[in-house]
Motif scaffolding. Structure first.
Motif, PDB file in Angstrom:
ATOM      1  N   SER A   3       0.836  -1.192   0.000  1.00  0.00           N
ATOM      2  CA  SER A   3       0.000   0.000   0.000  1.00  0.00           C
ATOM      3  C   SER A   3       0.873   1.246   0.000  1.00  0.00           C
ATOM      4  CB  SER A   3      -0.909  -0.002   1.220  1.00  0.00           C
ATOM      5  OG  SER A   3      -0.140   0.239   2.391  1.00  0.00           O
ATOM      6  N   THR A   4       0.244   2.381  -0.215  1.00  0.00           N
ATOM      7  CA  THR A   4       0.958   3.658  -0.162  1.00  0.00           C
ATOM      8  C   THR A   4       1.534   3.870   1.230  1.00  0.00           C
ATOM      9  OG1 THR A   4      -0.532   4.567  -1.830  1.00  0.00           O
ATOM     10  CG2 THR A   4       0.713   6.148  -0.522  1.00  0.00           C
ATOM     11  N   ALA A   5       0.767   3.506   2.261  1.00  0.00           N
ATOM     12  CA  ALA A   5       1.247   3.648   3.645  1.00  0.00           C
ATOM     13  C   ALA A   5       2.464   2.760   3.882  1.00  0.00           C
ATOM     14  CB  ALA A   5       0.130   3.309   4.629  1.00  0.00           C
ATOM     15  N   ASP A   6       2.438   1.529   3.352  1.00  0.00           N
ATOM     16  CA  ASP A   6       3.586   0.628   3.498  1.00  0.00           C
ATOM     17  C   ASP A   6       4.818   1.184   2.789  1.00  0.00           C
ATOM     18  OD1 ASP A   6       2.385  -1.360   5.088  1.00  0.00           O
ATOM     19  OD2 ASP A   6       1.571  -2.388   3.334  1.00  0.00           O
ATOM     20  N   ASN A   7       4.633   1.734   1.599  1.00  0.00           N
ATOM     21  CA  ASN A   7       5.753   2.316   0.857  1.00  0.00           C
ATOM     22  C   ASN A   7       6.330   3.517   1.594  1.00  0.00           C
ATOM     23  OD1 ASN A   7       5.679   0.445  -1.234  1.00  0.00           O
ATOM     24  ND2 ASN A   7       4.222   1.658  -2.436  1.00  0.00           N
ATOM     25  N   ALA A   8       5.457   4.354   2.149  1.00  0.00           N
ATOM     26  CA  ALA A   8       5.919   5.518   2.909  1.00  0.00           C
ATOM     27  C   ALA A   8       6.670   5.066   4.162  1.00  0.00           C
ATOM     28  CB  ALA A   8       4.733   6.405   3.284  1.00  0.00           C
ATOM     29  N   ALA A   9       6.144   4.040   4.837  1.00  0.00           N
ATOM     30  CA  ALA A   9       6.815   3.521   6.035  1.00  0.00           C
ATOM     31  C   ALA A   9       8.164   2.918   5.673  1.00  0.00           C
ATOM     32  CB  ALA A   9       5.933   2.480   6.728  1.00  0.00           C
ATOM     33  N   ARG A  10       8.233   2.214   4.564  1.00  0.00           N
ATOM     34  CA  ARG A  10       9.498   1.618   4.114  1.00  0.00           C
ATOM     35  C   ARG A  10      10.550   2.711   3.909  1.00  0.00           C
ATOM     36  NH1 ARG A  10       7.616  -1.971   1.482  1.00  0.00           N
ATOM     37  NH2 ARG A  10       8.481  -3.828   2.364  1.00  0.00           N
ATOM     38  N   GLU A  11      10.161   3.807   3.276  1.00  0.00           N
ATOM     39  CA  GLU A  11      11.099   4.906   3.048  1.00  0.00           C
ATOM     40  C   GLU A  11      11.486   5.581   4.366  1.00  0.00           C
ATOM     41  OE1 GLU A  11      13.758   7.345   1.323  1.00  0.00           O
ATOM     42  OE2 GLU A  11      12.824   5.552   0.483  1.00  0.00           O
ATOM     43  N   GLU A  12      10.528   5.761   5.270  1.00  0.00           N
ATOM     44  CA  GLU A  12      10.819   6.372   6.570  1.00  0.00           C
ATOM     45  C   GLU A  12      11.778   5.495   7.378  1.00  0.00           C
ATOM     46  OE1 GLU A  12       8.441   8.244  10.401  1.00  0.00           O
ATOM     47  OE2 GLU A  12       7.292   7.300   8.795  1.00  0.00           O
ATOM     48  N   VAL A  13      11.562   4.185   7.341  1.00  0.00           N
ATOM     49  CA  VAL A  13      12.435   3.235   8.037  1.00  0.00           C
ATOM     50  C   VAL A  13      13.841   3.293   7.448  1.00  0.00           C
ATOM     51  CG1 VAL A  13      12.862   0.754   8.353  1.00  0.00           C
ATOM     52  CG2 VAL A  13      10.599   1.712   8.837  1.00  0.00           C
ATOM     53  N   ARG A  14      13.927   3.333   6.140  1.00  0.00           N
ATOM     54  CA  ARG A  14      15.223   3.407   5.453  1.00  0.00           C
ATOM     55  C   ARG A  14      15.954   4.698   5.849  1.00  0.00           C
ATOM     56  NH1 ARG A  14      13.411   2.807   0.446  1.00  0.00           N
ATOM     57  NH2 ARG A  14      13.482   0.554   0.586  1.00  0.00           N
ATOM     58  N   GLN A  15      15.240   5.822   5.852  1.00  0.00           N
ATOM     59  CA  GLN A  15      15.858   7.105   6.210  1.00  0.00           C
ATOM     60  C   GLN A  15      16.286   7.135   7.678  1.00  0.00           C
ATOM     61  OE1 GLN A  15      13.292  10.345   5.064  1.00  0.00           O
ATOM     62  NE2 GLN A  15      13.591   9.962   2.888  1.00  0.00           N
ATOM     63  N   ALA A  16      15.599   6.376   8.522  1.00  0.00           N
ATOM     64  CA  ALA A  16      15.964   6.324   9.945  1.00  0.00           C
ATOM     65  C   ALA A  16      17.190   5.449  10.182  1.00  0.00           C
ATOM     66  CB  ALA A  16      14.781   5.808  10.759  1.00  0.00           C
ATOM     67  N   GLY A  17      17.602   4.699   9.155  1.00  0.00           N
ATOM     68  CA  GLY A  17      18.803   3.886   9.277  1.00  0.00           C
ATOM     69  C   GLY A  17      18.548   2.425   9.599  1.00  0.00           C
ATOM     70  N   LEU A  18      17.296   1.986   9.491  1.00  0.00           N
ATOM     71  CA  LEU A  18      16.965   0.569   9.711  1.00  0.00           C
ATOM     72  C   LEU A  18      16.736  -0.121   8.375  1.00  0.00           C
ATOM     73  CD1 LEU A  18      14.439   0.929  12.676  1.00  0.00           C
ATOM     74  CD2 LEU A  18      16.756   0.001  12.783  1.00  0.00           C
ATOM     75  N   SER A  19      16.814  -1.432   8.391  1.00  0.00           N
ATOM     76  CA  SER A  19      16.558  -2.211   7.179  1.00  0.00           C
ATOM     77  C   SER A  19      15.070  -2.167   6.848  1.00  0.00           C
ATOM     78  CB  SER A  19      16.993  -3.665   7.378  1.00  0.00           C
ATOM     79  OG  SER A  19      16.566  -4.440   6.273  1.00  0.00           O
ATOM     80  N   ALA A  20      14.775  -1.842   5.605  1.00  0.00           N
ATOM     81  CA  ALA A  20      13.389  -1.783   5.152  1.00  0.00           C
ATOM     82  C   ALA A  20      12.937  -3.099   4.538  1.00  0.00           C
ATOM     83  CB  ALA A  20      13.230  -0.645   4.142  1.00  0.00           C
ATOM     84  N   ASP A  21      13.771  -4.136   4.636  1.00  0.00           N
ATOM     85  CA  ASP A  21      13.438  -5.412   4.022  1.00  0.00           C
ATOM     86  C   ASP A  21      12.698  -6.367   4.954  1.00  0.00           C
ATOM     87  OD1 ASP A  21      14.615  -4.673   1.615  1.00  0.00           O
ATOM     88  OD2 ASP A  21      16.580  -5.377   2.261  1.00  0.00           O
ATOM     89  N   GLY A  22      12.734  -6.141   6.248  1.00  0.00           N
ATOM     90  CA  GLY A  22      12.093  -7.036   7.199  1.00  0.00           C
ATOM     91  C   GLY A  22      10.692  -6.584   7.570  1.00  0.00           C
ATOM     92  N   PRO A  23      10.237  -6.973   8.750  1.00  0.00           N
ATOM     93  CA  PRO A  23       8.871  -6.670   9.176  1.00  0.00           C
ATOM     94  C   PRO A  23       8.675  -5.250   9.714  1.00  0.00           C
ATOM     95  CG  PRO A  23       9.977  -7.961  10.858  1.00  0.00           C
ATOM     96  CD  PRO A  23      10.920  -7.876   9.679  1.00  0.00           C
ATOM     97  N   VAL A  24       9.743  -4.485   9.916  1.00  0.00           N
ATOM     98  CA  VAL A  24       9.607  -3.166  10.555  1.00  0.00           C
ATOM     99  C   VAL A  24       8.668  -2.226   9.793  1.00  0.00           C
ATOM    100  CG1 VAL A  24      10.847  -1.081  11.293  1.00  0.00           C
ATOM    101  CG2 VAL A  24      11.784  -3.334  11.796  1.00  0.00           C
ATOM    102  N   PRO A  25       8.793  -2.061   8.470  1.00  0.00           N
ATOM    103  CA  PRO A  25       7.880  -1.131   7.788  1.00  0.00           C
ATOM    104  C   PRO A  25       6.409  -1.521   7.932  1.00  0.00           C
ATOM    105  CG  PRO A  25       9.728  -1.662   6.365  1.00  0.00           C
ATOM    106  CD  PRO A  25       9.808  -2.587   7.555  1.00  0.00           C
ATOM    107  N   ARG A  26       6.117  -2.801   7.790  1.00  0.00           N
ATOM    108  CA  ARG A  26       4.713  -3.237   7.910  1.00  0.00           C
ATOM    109  C   ARG A  26       4.226  -3.050   9.340  1.00  0.00           C
ATOM    110  NH1 ARG A  26       0.016  -2.947   6.193  1.00  0.00           N
ATOM    111  NH2 ARG A  26      -1.325  -4.701   6.653  1.00  0.00           N
ATOM    112  N   LEU A  27       5.052  -3.394  10.324  1.00  0.00           N
ATOM    113  CA  LEU A  27       4.673  -3.209  11.722  1.00  0.00           C
ATOM    114  C   LEU A  27       4.432  -1.734  12.014  1.00  0.00           C
ATOM    115  CD1 LEU A  27       4.192  -4.297  14.566  1.00  0.00           C
ATOM    116  CD2 LEU A  27       6.675  -4.161  14.948  1.00  0.00           C
TER     117      LEU A  27
END
Length: 154
Positions: A3-27
């Motif tokens: 979803s758009t929210a998931d994509n935005a969270a993935r980018e926010e997680v990446r910018q924060a310095g965490l891996s965007a490949d695991g469960p963090v963006p969805r959580l």
């Protein structure tokens, strides 16, 4: 498809310095779209499970602590032993009504906050307790900060 929210969270997680490949963006998406903004680990685990993430309590706790450390979640100080997380990560005040077990965000100006506290004390004498938390300076992203010992009487 994400979803758009998931994509935005993935980018926010990446910018924060965490891996965007695991469960963090969805959580993060699931927590931020939940009705309640103040959650303990058990509630976060329930929300994750309802959103299709089968993650154990210990891993949820580790992921939430990582999100706090990277500025994606906040943590609310509590008197008990239960950790309470805040999906609104920027610093803001809270009001806890013990009679209803309701935590309310007070994301207001200092003047409005002062008026709220003054009114609560006037309307409920002897029942209002104020916890003033002064946050530590933010750590630099490229290394730890030095911390001195607190001064007595300061």
């Amino acid at each position: 498809m994400a979803s758009t929210a998931d994509n935005a969270a993935r980018e926010e997680v990446r910018q924060a310095g965490l891996s965007a490949d695991g469960p963090v963006p969805r959580l993060l998406t699931l927590l931020r779209t939940a009705e309640e903004t103040h959650l303990d680990i058990a509630e976060a685990q329930r929300i994750a499970a309802e959103g299709g993430l089968a993650i154990g309590r210990a891993e949820i706790g580790d992921l939430m602590e990582a999100m706090v450390a990277h500025g994606l979640l906040g943590r609310v100080p509590t008197a008990g032993g239960v950790l309470l997380y805040d999906t609104i990560a920027h610093p803001h005040s809270h009001m806890l009504d013990e009679a209803t077990a309701t935590m309310v965000d007070l994301d207001v100006t200092p003047e409005t906050l002062s008026a709220i506290v003054t009114r609560a004390i006037a309307e409920q004498p002897g029942r209002v307790e104020v916890l003033l938390r002064i946050r530590a300076p933010e750590k630099a992203r490229d290394g730890p900060t030095k911390r001195g010992r607190p001064r007595r009487g300061a």
